[in-house]
Write a protein that holds these residues in place. Sequence first.
Motif, PDB file in Angstrom:
ATOM      1  N   LEU A   9       0.822  -1.198   0.000  1.00 11.18           N
ATOM      2  CA  LEU A   9       0.000   0.000   0.000  1.00 11.18           C
ATOM      3  C   LEU A   9       0.858   1.251   0.000  1.00 11.18           C
ATOM      4  CD1 LEU A   9      -2.508  -1.109   2.782  1.00 11.18           C
ATOM      5  CD2 LEU A   9      -2.783  -1.319   0.302  1.00 11.18           C
ATOM      6  N   ASP A  10       0.349   2.293  -0.629  1.00 13.67           N
ATOM      7  CA  ASP A  10       1.001   3.594  -0.544  1.00 13.67           C
ATOM      8  C   ASP A  10       0.905   4.078   0.908  1.00 13.67           C
ATOM      9  OD1 ASP A  10       1.541   3.619  -3.264  1.00 13.67           O
ATOM     10  OD2 ASP A  10      -0.327   4.678  -3.750  1.00 13.67           O
ATOM     11  N   PRO A  11       1.796   4.964   1.308  1.00 13.62           N
ATOM     12  CA  PRO A  11       1.731   5.489   2.675  1.00 13.62           C
ATOM     13  C   PRO A  11       0.382   6.159   2.932  1.00 13.62           C
ATOM     14  CG  PRO A  11       3.794   6.121   1.640  1.00 13.62           C
ATOM     15  CD  PRO A  11       2.939   5.500   0.559  1.00 13.62           C
ATOM     16  N   LEU A  12      -0.054   6.075   4.157  1.00 14.22           N
ATOM     17  CA  LEU A  12      -1.296   6.731   4.550  1.00 14.22           C
ATOM     18  C   LEU A  12      -1.082   8.231   4.668  1.00 14.22           C
ATOM     19  CD1 LEU A  12      -2.406   4.287   7.397  1.00 14.22           C
ATOM     20  CD2 LEU A  12      -3.300   4.394   5.067  1.00 14.22           C
ATOM     21  N   ALA A  13      -2.180   8.948   4.633  1.00 11.45           N
ATOM     22  CA  ALA A  13      -2.121  10.380   4.916  1.00 11.45           C
ATOM     23  C   ALA A  13      -1.671  10.563   6.370  1.00 11.45           C
ATOM     24  CB  ALA A  13      -3.498  11.008   4.687  1.00 11.45           C
ATOM     25  N   PRO A  14      -1.075  11.700   6.711  1.00 13.52           N
ATOM     26  CA  PRO A  14      -0.505  11.878   8.049  1.00 13.52           C
ATOM     27  C   PRO A  14      -1.476  11.589   9.201  1.00 13.52           C
ATOM     28  CG  PRO A  14       0.217  13.654   6.629  1.00 13.52           C
ATOM     29  CD  PRO A  14      -0.792  12.852   5.851  1.00 13.52           C
ATOM     30  N   TYR A  15      -2.701  12.045   9.090  1.00 18.01           N
ATOM     31  CA  TYR A  15      -3.659  11.830  10.185  1.00 18.01           C
ATOM     32  C   TYR A  15      -3.968  10.346  10.352  1.00 18.01           C
ATOM     33  CZ  TYR A  15      -7.866  12.228  13.029  1.00 18.01           C
ATOM     34  OH  TYR A  15      -8.801  12.098  14.031  1.00 18.01           O
ATOM     35  N   GLU A  16      -4.290   9.666   9.243  1.00 15.07           N
ATOM     36  CA  GLU A  16      -4.603   8.242   9.307  1.00 15.07           C
ATOM     37  C   GLU A  16      -3.398   7.428   9.751  1.00 15.07           C
ATOM     38  OE1 GLU A  16      -5.583  10.218   6.831  1.00 15.07           O
ATOM     39  OE2 GLU A  16      -7.760  10.078   6.940  1.00 15.07           O
ATOM     40  N   ASP A  17      -2.215   7.850   9.362  1.00 13.53           N
ATOM     41  CA  ASP A  17      -0.997   7.162   9.785  1.00 13.53           C
ATOM     42  C   ASP A  17      -0.834   7.242  11.297  1.00 13.53           C
ATOM     43  OD1 ASP A  17       1.293   5.653   9.104  1.00 13.53           O
ATOM     44  OD2 ASP A  17       2.542   7.452   9.301  1.00 13.53           O
ATOM     45  N   ARG A  18      -1.152   8.383  11.857  1.00 12.40           N
ATOM     46  CA  ARG A  18      -1.065   8.547  13.314  1.00 12.40           C
ATOM     47  C   ARG A  18      -2.149   7.732  14.030  1.00 12.40           C
ATOM     48  NH1 ARG A  18       1.609  12.297  10.973  1.00 12.40           N
ATOM     49  NH2 ARG A  18       3.196  13.551  12.013  1.00 12.40           N
ATOM     50  N   LEU A  19      -3.345   7.699  13.433  1.00 12.17           N
ATOM     51  CA  LEU A  19      -4.401   6.871  14.020  1.00 12.17           C
ATOM     52  C   LEU A  19      -3.993   5.403  14.029  1.00 12.17           C
ATOM     53  CD1 LEU A  19      -7.616   8.429  12.437  1.00 12.17           C
ATOM     54  CD2 LEU A  19      -6.848   8.621  14.814  1.00 12.17           C
ATOM     55  N   LEU A  20      -3.411   4.935  12.921  1.00 14.06           N
ATOM     56  CA  LEU A  20      -2.951   3.552  12.844  1.00 14.06           C
ATOM     57  C   LEU A  20      -1.871   3.291  13.884  1.00 14.06           C
ATOM     58  CD1 LEU A  20      -3.081   0.793  11.401  1.00 14.06           C
ATOM     59  CD2 LEU A  20      -1.318   1.670   9.852  1.00 14.06           C
ATOM     60  N   ALA A  21      -0.945   4.222  14.044  1.00 11.78           N
ATOM     61  CA  ALA A  21       0.122   4.061  15.039  1.00 11.78           C
ATOM     62  C   ALA A  21      -0.450   3.963  16.446  1.00 11.78           C
ATOM     63  CB  ALA A  21       1.123   5.214  14.933  1.00 11.78           C
ATOM     64  N   ALA A  22      -1.436   4.804  16.751  1.00 18.71           N
ATOM     65  CA  ALA A  22      -2.051   4.767  18.077  1.00 18.71           C
ATOM     66  C   ALA A  22      -2.801   3.457  18.291  1.00 18.71           C
ATOM     67  CB  ALA A  22      -3.004   5.956  18.247  1.00 18.71           C
ATOM     68  N   LEU A  23      -3.532   3.020  17.288  1.00 16.53           N
ATOM     69  CA  LEU A  23      -4.257   1.762  17.401  1.00 16.53           C
ATOM     70  C   LEU A  23      -3.290   0.600  17.607  1.00 16.53           C
ATOM     71  CD1 LEU A  23      -7.051   0.465  17.350  1.00 16.53           C
ATOM     72  CD2 LEU A  23      -6.818   0.274  14.864  1.00 16.53           C
ATOM     73  N   ALA A  24      -2.211   0.575  16.839  1.00 15.42           N
ATOM     74  CA  ALA A  24      -1.208  -0.485  16.978  1.00 15.42           C
ATOM     75  C   ALA A  24      -0.583  -0.450  18.373  1.00 15.42           C
ATOM     76  CB  ALA A  24      -0.133  -0.335  15.904  1.00 15.42           C
ATOM     77  N   PHE A  25      -0.327   0.743  18.885  1.00 15.03           N
ATOM     78  CA  PHE A  25       0.264   0.896  20.211  1.00 15.03           C
ATOM     79  C   PHE A  25      -0.618   0.274  21.285  1.00 15.03           C
ATOM     80  CE2 PHE A  25       0.616   3.285  24.159  1.00 15.03           C
ATOM     81  CZ  PHE A  25       1.978   3.179  24.426  1.00 15.03           C
ATOM     82  N   PHE A  26      -1.923   0.525  21.187  1.00 17.01           N
ATOM     83  CA  PHE A  26      -2.847   0.025  22.200  1.00 17.01           C
ATOM     84  C   PHE A  26      -3.288  -1.413  21.948  1.00 17.01           C
ATOM     85  CE2 PHE A  26      -3.467   4.644  22.715  1.00 17.01           C
ATOM     86  CZ  PHE A  26      -3.080   4.726  24.045  1.00 17.01           C
ATOM     87  N   ARG A  27      -2.910  -2.012  20.836  1.00 18.93           N
ATOM     88  CA  ARG A  27      -3.263  -3.396  20.515  1.00 18.93           C
ATOM     89  C   ARG A  27      -2.012  -4.254  20.573  1.00 18.93           C
ATOM     90  NH1 ARG A  27      -7.248  -1.311  21.492  1.00 18.93           N
ATOM     91  NH2 ARG A  27      -9.165  -1.212  20.307  1.00 18.93           N
ATOM     92  N   PHE A  28      -1.539  -4.502  21.752  1.00 18.16           N
ATOM     93  CA  PHE A  28      -0.435  -5.447  21.963  1.00 18.16           C
ATOM     94  C   PHE A  28       0.864  -5.014  21.288  1.00 18.16           C
ATOM     95  CE2 PHE A  28      -4.481  -7.836  21.541  1.00 18.16           C
ATOM     96  CZ  PHE A  28      -4.685  -8.060  22.895  1.00 18.16           C
ATOM     97  N   GLN A  29       1.042  -3.714  21.126  1.00 16.65           N
ATOM     98  CA  GLN A  29       2.278  -3.184  20.555  1.00 16.65           C
ATOM     99  C   GLN A  29       2.577  -3.774  19.169  1.00 16.65           C
ATOM    100  OE1 GLN A  29       4.230  -0.742  22.066  1.00 16.65           O
ATOM    101  NE2 GLN A  29       2.617  -0.595  23.595  1.00 16.65           N
ATOM    102  N   ARG A  30       1.543  -3.954  18.363  1.00 18.29           N
ATOM    103  CA  ARG A  30       1.730  -4.472  16.999  1.00 18.29           C
ATOM    104  C   ARG A  30       2.505  -3.465  16.165  1.00 18.29           C
ATOM    105  NH1 ARG A  30      -4.443  -6.109  16.309  1.00 18.29           N
ATOM    106  NH2 ARG A  30      -4.349  -8.213  17.138  1.00 18.29           N
ATOM    107  N   ASN A  31       3.201  -3.970  15.149  1.00 14.27           N
ATOM    108  CA  ASN A  31       3.806  -3.030  14.211  1.00 14.27           C
ATOM    109  C   ASN A  31       2.714  -2.501  13.278  1.00 14.27           C
ATOM    110  OD1 ASN A  31       3.543  -4.676  11.821  1.00 14.27           O
ATOM    111  ND2 ASN A  31       5.353  -5.809  12.437  1.00 14.27           N
ATOM    112  N   GLY A  32       3.009  -1.423  12.585  1.00 10.01           N
ATOM    113  CA  GLY A  32       2.004  -0.764  11.752  1.00 10.01           C
ATOM    114  C   GLY A  32       1.444  -1.650  10.655  1.00 10.01           C
ATOM    115  N   ALA A  33       2.313  -2.431   9.990  1.00  5.82           N
ATOM    116  CA  ALA A  33       1.844  -3.290   8.896  1.00  5.82           C
ATOM    117  C   ALA A  33       0.892  -4.361   9.414  1.00  5.82           C
ATOM    118  CB  ALA A  33       3.032  -3.934   8.177  1.00  5.82           C
ATOM    119  N   SER A  34       1.213  -4.934  10.541  1.00  4.01           N
ATOM    120  CA  SER A  34       0.347  -5.965  11.127  1.00  4.01           C
ATOM    121  C   SER A  34      -1.004  -5.367  11.515  1.00  4.01           C
ATOM    122  CB  SER A  34       1.034  -6.585  12.342  1.00  4.01           C
ATOM    123  OG  SER A  34       0.201  -7.541  12.946  1.00  4.01           O
TER     124      SER A  34
END
Length: 100
Positions: A9-34
């Motif tokens: 996938l192409d990189p996400l827009a900055p806002y969505e990228d940050r949302l994904l990072a936050a979600l990954a952080f709170f979900r068992f410290q997953r990496n962004g791709a996972s």
Amino acid sequence: MTRPEPLHLDPLAPYEDRLLAALAFFRFQRNGASQARHCLSMYLRQGEGRIMQEVRFYARQLGMEAEELIELIYNDSDRASQLLQQVFDPTGGGLMDAED
């Protein structure tokens, strides 16, 4: 059975990228791709009814069952496009949505 192709996938827009990072952080410290794979899977499962309703519509027009058409799309999307083109757009003006 055909193996699925990897998604790139192409990189996400900055806002969505940050949302994904936050979600990954709170979900068992997953990496962004996972986490992105999990999000896409959840979206597809939640949209399954709507997606399959569309598949059923087109399958009926081709005299197929929905399961047959979805497997044809998965395994030979060019053939599925040809069959749909013959039924819905014999002039070749375009059946599917344009790419992004």
